[in-house]
Design an enzyme around this catalytic site. Sequence first.
Site, PDB file in Angstrom:
ATOM      1  N   ASP A 166     122.439  77.108  36.778  1.00  0.00           N
ATOM      2  CA  ASP A 166     123.533  78.073  36.902  1.00  0.00           C
ATOM      3  C   ASP A 166     123.413  79.113  35.792  1.00  0.00           C
ATOM      4  O   ASP A 166     123.643  78.826  34.619  1.00  0.00           O
ATOM      5  CB  ASP A 166     124.884  77.359  36.800  1.00  0.00           C
ATOM      6  CG  ASP A 166     126.056  78.277  37.114  1.00  0.00           C
ATOM      7  OD1 ASP A 166     125.832  79.496  37.258  1.00  0.00           O
ATOM      8  OD2 ASP A 166     127.192  77.783  37.224  1.00  0.00           O
ATOM      9  N   ASP A 220     122.938  86.479  39.654  1.00  0.00           N
ATOM     10  CA  ASP A 220     123.725  85.247  39.778  1.00  0.00           C
ATOM     11  C   ASP A 220     122.999  84.232  40.652  1.00  0.00           C
ATOM     12  O   ASP A 220     122.868  84.425  41.861  1.00  0.00           O
ATOM     13  CB  ASP A 220     125.102  85.578  40.377  1.00  0.00           C
ATOM     14  CG  ASP A 220     125.985  84.347  40.523  1.00  0.00           C
ATOM     15  OD1 ASP A 220     125.788  83.382  39.763  1.00  0.00           O
ATOM     16  OD2 ASP A 220     126.860  84.355  41.401  1.00  0.00           O
TER      17      ASP A 220
END
Length: 497
Positions: free
Chosen positions: A158, A373
């Site tokens: 992440d 992202d």
Amino acid sequence: MENPLLLLLLISILHWNSFASLTNEKSYFKINSSSIKQARKAFMSFDISKLRDPPTPSSSVSVYHIDVFEKSKFKDYESLLTNRLAQDHARAIYLASKFRYRDTEIKKETDFQEKYAHNWSKIHDQVLKAAPTNYFKGHYVALLLLGSERTRNYLLIDSGSYLVWWQCAPCVAYKCFKPLYNTIYDSTTSKTFTELDCVKNSSTCISADHDFHCALGSKRCFYMEQYITGETTKGFMASEVITFPSDNTQAKIIFGCSIDQKGGPNFSGTFSGILGLSKRVSLTTTGGYSLPSQLGSSIFALCLPTATSVHPSFLTFNKAPWSYGTEAKLIKNRLSPHWYYVNLFKIVINNKEVPVDPSWWNGQKVTHGVIIDTGTLITRFPHDYYIIFRDIFREEVKDYTMIEDGFIIFDTCYEDDPDGAEVYFPVIKFYFGNYSERQEVLLVDGRVVVSIGGYYCLAFMPWDDKSTLIGTNQLQGIGLTFDTKNNALTFSVDACD
């Protein structure tokens, strides 16, 4: 030619004319549904027991597309992809709602610029509540060896998270989920495990973050992460040694020892926790909880395998493994210092520039900017910009029938050739920093269109926010080298697989 200035000017003109000529030419890529179907069939039939970790650079871990481990849950690739798209759409709706809450709170500060420094704690809490890590899903996992026993665990990558955590036995009774491809890490058997004393060392607890608190009785720094799909994870901060399989080098890091997991469909056992790669530093220390900041690595590189690849790639620290690429600048956003904002400048479809208000992509603005992202699948543009982008793409697609109502979440889809012939779609070019050939990232194939349900659909989406999210569908197969010291991100196209 005797005049060096005139010579330099002539070279510049010739270079620009060459580039202008290049951009004025219409360029298409060809795509064939038969080859796509074959690749997907091979992917779905791959025997997971034959998965092997490849040779990797020093200080590296192997990276896999998560679908390699989760494909067995689905009858075919189409159903797997449909599920991923539905999850991605739900995540985007959730994030947009969180960002709207953030923007509303910011607007309440009538003199925000002046009050910013004095109200950091309040604003920081609001931003954390809007962070992508609050939606428990991603697309790539990394293999780590944990503790003195070198327990194999896959952690979800992440780029927007500043915390590394994994399941940590002994757990609260019935509160740890069974790993499918890992052995659960047991802190009692590791000779290198240490609980952190947050009373003696207060910097081990982020006091400004309400998800963390220091319990004076036990001296543990407790935390809780809650996710929109119903999952929660609770635990305390500790330190442990991790081993890089590539060269058996080791590093001691602070991590979240998660002893209490609860509910939701996404605790499936495919991975054991989260590997935070953000550049955020904590408020109380010069470092941070993300892995790059703990390793003191201002450079790390992540190679993202394509969606149908069964071959792992790698995440490596302290070096740039590729000698080529397009460099973008990392832009600081004062409210979201842990996210990777880039200086996207222009987008061109064939030879047509998509007009944009530069303020939409100015990462220094609080509510604007372009974010890399890894939790996003399909790239999202602000709604108004997407409409312009989509309409130009439609104009450049020739001789194919666009279906009226779109398909699933997409609004721009074209029928595949029933005979399996090659079809052609326009190339999309991203320019970072300025409009020049050296600043170009070329997107073709699956980075532009998604093949699903007998259609080819434009693989971009609008969303209800002013920021842009560049997702993994556009980044697949691209090597990403993050250099936080020089505030640069280099895109090395087709470096993976």
